[in-house]
Write a protein that holds these residues in place. Structure first.
Motif, PDB file in Angstrom:
ATOM      1  N   MET A   1      38.207  49.869  31.698  1.00 10.85           N
ATOM      2  CA  MET A   1      39.662  49.044  32.185  1.00 10.85           C
ATOM      3  C   MET A   1      38.876  48.111  33.245  1.00 10.85           C
ATOM      4  SD  MET A   1      42.591  48.406  31.568  1.00 10.85           S
ATOM      5  CE  MET A   1      43.853  49.349  31.165  1.00 10.85           C
ATOM      6  N   ASN A   2      38.234  48.405  33.896  1.00 12.20           N
ATOM      7  CA  ASN A   2      37.556  47.443  34.981  1.00 12.20           C
ATOM      8  C   ASN A   2      37.060  46.152  34.347  1.00 12.20           C
ATOM      9  OD1 ASN A   2      38.548  48.956  37.117  1.00 12.20           O
ATOM     10  ND2 ASN A   2      36.345  50.026  37.177  1.00 12.20           N
ATOM     11  N   THR A   3      36.323  46.537  33.170  1.00 18.54           N
ATOM     12  CA  THR A   3      35.717  45.374  32.752  1.00 18.54           C
ATOM     13  C   THR A   3      36.870  44.274  31.915  1.00 18.54           C
ATOM     14  OG1 THR A   3      33.884  46.520  31.563  1.00 18.54           O
ATOM     15  CG2 THR A   3      34.254  44.559  30.643  1.00 18.54           C
ATOM     16  N   LEU A   4      37.869  44.755  31.678  1.00 21.98           N
ATOM     17  CA  LEU A   4      39.108  43.900  31.001  1.00 21.98           C
ATOM     18  C   LEU A   4      39.576  43.251  32.342  1.00 21.98           C
ATOM     19  CD1 LEU A   4      40.952  42.944  29.078  1.00 21.98           C
ATOM     20  CD2 LEU A   4      42.539  44.936  29.339  1.00 21.98           C
ATOM     21  N   LEU A   5      39.828  43.916  33.691  1.00 17.61           N
ATOM     22  CA  LEU A   5      40.000  43.158  34.929  1.00 17.61           C
ATOM     23  C   LEU A   5      39.274  42.190  34.838  1.00 17.61           C
ATOM     24  CD1 LEU A   5      41.396  46.097  36.908  1.00 17.61           C
ATOM     25  CD2 LEU A   5      42.884  44.453  35.723  1.00 17.61           C
ATOM     26  N   ASN A   6      37.972  42.340  35.236  1.00 18.81           N
ATOM     27  CA  ASN A   6      37.003  41.474  35.325  1.00 18.81           C
ATOM     28  C   ASN A   6      37.014  40.044  34.522  1.00 18.81           C
ATOM     29  OD1 ASN A   6      36.160  43.137  37.166  1.00 18.81           O
ATOM     30  ND2 ASN A   6      34.246  43.951  35.871  1.00 18.81           N
ATOM     31  N   ILE A   7      37.235  40.268  33.114  1.00 24.68           N
ATOM     32  CA  ILE A   7      37.383  39.280  31.986  1.00 24.68           C
ATOM     33  C   ILE A   7      38.736  38.445  32.479  1.00 24.68           C
ATOM     34  CG2 ILE A   7      37.851  38.682  29.723  1.00 24.68           C
ATOM     35  CD1 ILE A   7      35.971  41.318  29.025  1.00 24.68           C
ATOM     36  N   LYS A   8      39.837  39.270  32.647  1.00 31.03           N
ATOM     37  CA  LYS A   8      41.092  38.402  32.878  1.00 31.03           C
ATOM     38  C   LYS A   8      40.731  37.508  34.294  1.00 31.03           C
ATOM     39  CE  LYS A   8      44.420  41.324  30.742  1.00 31.03           C
ATOM     40  NZ  LYS A   8      45.664  42.080  31.106  1.00 31.03           N
ATOM     41  N   ALA A   9      40.129  37.947  35.376  1.00 32.46           N
ATOM     42  CA  ALA A   9      39.650  37.267  36.515  1.00 32.46           C
ATOM     43  C   ALA A   9      39.010  36.134  35.936  1.00 32.46           C
ATOM     44  CB  ALA A   9      39.063  38.010  37.471  1.00 32.46           C
ATOM     45  N   PHE A  10      38.036  36.256  35.091  1.00 28.61           N
ATOM     46  CA  PHE A  10      37.363  35.047  34.578  1.00 28.61           C
ATOM     47  C   PHE A  10      38.241  34.167  34.024  1.00 28.61           C
ATOM     48  CE2 PHE A  10      35.208  33.255  30.994  1.00 28.61           C
ATOM     49  CZ  PHE A  10      34.310  32.559  31.480  1.00 28.61           C
ATOM     50  N   LEU A  11      38.871  34.502  33.093  1.00 24.99           N
ATOM     51  CA  LEU A  11      39.731  33.718  32.471  1.00 24.99           C
ATOM     52  C   LEU A  11      40.729  32.888  33.465  1.00 24.99           C
ATOM     53  CD1 LEU A  11      40.551  35.798  29.265  1.00 24.99           C
ATOM     54  CD2 LEU A  11      38.992  33.870  29.473  1.00 24.99           C
ATOM     55  N   VAL A  12      41.431  33.367  34.357  1.00 24.88           N
ATOM     56  CA  VAL A  12      42.071  32.729  35.251  1.00 24.88           C
ATOM     57  C   VAL A  12      41.565  31.734  36.178  1.00 24.88           C
ATOM     58  CG1 VAL A  12      43.989  33.095  37.134  1.00 24.88           C
ATOM     59  CG2 VAL A  12      43.894  34.674  35.620  1.00 24.88           C
ATOM     60  N   VAL A  13      40.332  32.210  36.509  1.00 22.59           N
ATOM     61  CA  VAL A  13      39.347  31.459  37.351  1.00 22.59           C
ATOM     62  C   VAL A  13      39.020  30.044  36.621  1.00 22.59           C
ATOM     63  CG1 VAL A  13      37.100  30.979  38.748  1.00 22.59           C
ATOM     64  CG2 VAL A  13      38.475  32.995  39.000  1.00 22.59           C
ATOM     65  N   ALA A  14      38.621  30.242  35.482  1.00 13.48           N
ATOM     66  CA  ALA A  14      38.267  29.093  34.471  1.00 13.48           C
ATOM     67  C   ALA A  14      39.412  28.139  34.399  1.00 13.48           C
ATOM     68  CB  ALA A  14      37.883  29.749  33.183  1.00 13.48           C
ATOM     69  N   ARG A  15      40.630  28.906  33.975  1.00 11.29           N
ATOM     70  CA  ARG A  15      41.886  27.837  33.972  1.00 11.29           C
ATOM     71  C   ARG A  15      42.404  27.283  35.104  1.00 11.29           C
ATOM     72  NH1 ARG A  15      46.630  29.401  34.652  1.00 11.29           N
ATOM     73  NH2 ARG A  15      46.305  31.646  34.342  1.00 11.29           N
ATOM     74  N   THR A  16      42.101  27.775  36.336  1.00  7.42           N
ATOM     75  CA  THR A  16      42.730  27.113  37.757  1.00  7.42           C
ATOM     76  C   THR A  16      41.634  26.435  38.210  1.00  7.42           C
ATOM     77  OG1 THR A  16      42.251  28.986  38.852  1.00  7.42           O
ATOM     78  CG2 THR A  16      44.428  29.018  38.094  1.00  7.42           C
ATOM     79  N   GLY A  17      40.269  26.696  37.952  1.00  7.17           N
ATOM     80  CA  GLY A  17      39.344  26.114  38.720  1.00  7.17           C
ATOM     81  C   GLY A  17      39.125  26.465  40.191  1.00  7.17           C
ATOM     82  N   SER A  18      39.356  27.550  40.441  1.00 13.38           N
ATOM     83  CA  SER A  18      39.565  27.961  42.091  1.00 13.38           C
ATOM     84  C   SER A  18      39.605  29.654  42.022  1.00 13.38           C
ATOM     85  CB  SER A  18      40.722  27.491  42.507  1.00 13.38           C
ATOM     86  OG  SER A  18      41.027  28.037  43.864  1.00 13.38           O
ATOM     87  N   PHE A  19      38.854  30.186  42.953  1.00 12.64           N
ATOM     88  CA  PHE A  19      38.836  31.489  43.096  1.00 12.64           C
ATOM     89  C   PHE A  19      40.062  31.859  43.680  1.00 12.64           C
ATOM     90  CE2 PHE A  19      34.453  31.491  41.932  1.00 12.64           C
ATOM     91  CZ  PHE A  19      34.256  32.563  41.714  1.00 12.64           C
ATOM     92  N   SER A  20      40.424  30.938  44.792  1.00 13.13           N
ATOM     93  CA  SER A  20      41.661  31.314  45.639  1.00 13.13           C
ATOM     94  C   SER A  20      43.262  30.994  44.926  1.00 13.13           C
ATOM     95  CB  SER A  20      41.923  30.344  46.859  1.00 13.13           C
ATOM     96  OG  SER A  20      40.584  30.523  47.697  1.00 13.13           O
ATOM     97  N   ALA A  21      42.942  30.211  43.928  1.00  8.69           N
ATOM     98  CA  ALA A  21      44.368  30.134  43.031  1.00  8.69           C
ATOM     99  C   ALA A  21      44.388  31.311  42.284  1.00  8.69           C
ATOM    100  CB  ALA A  21      44.159  28.767  42.227  1.00  8.69           C
ATOM    101  N   ALA A  22      43.266  31.519  41.725  1.00  9.44           N
ATOM    102  CA  ALA A  22      43.065  32.997  40.681  1.00  9.44           C
ATOM    103  C   ALA A  22      43.561  34.030  41.375  1.00  9.44           C
ATOM    104  CB  ALA A  22      41.870  32.991  39.993  1.00  9.44           C
TER     105      ALA A  22
END
Length: 77
Positions: A1-22
């Protein structure tokens, strides 16, 4: 499950272009997003983002992984 959370974080960062926005979108602290990305990079054995003070861009490895991880999460949801 942690891997899925990590992947979702990656996808949001890639989409938003920002760690803070994600972090805002995921309602977690920016440090949590940073840790999730770092763990995913360790699991994948590759750096996924090029980080600088002015920009955040996907590495070639990150660009290759993005479509397959988007499909994976879409199928799981």
């Amino acid at each position: 499950m942690n891997t899925l959370l990590n992947i979702k974080a990656f996808l949001v960062v890639a989409r938003t272009g920002s760690f803070s926005a994600a972090a805002r979108e995921l309602t977690v602290a920016p440090s949590v997003v940073t840790k999730r990305i770092t763990r995913l990079e360790e699991q994948m054995g590759a750096q996924l983002f090029i980080r600088s003070t002015r920009a955040l861009t996907l590495t070639p490895a990150g660009e290759r992984l993005l479509p397959s991880l988007q499909r994976l999460v879409g199928e799981l949801e």
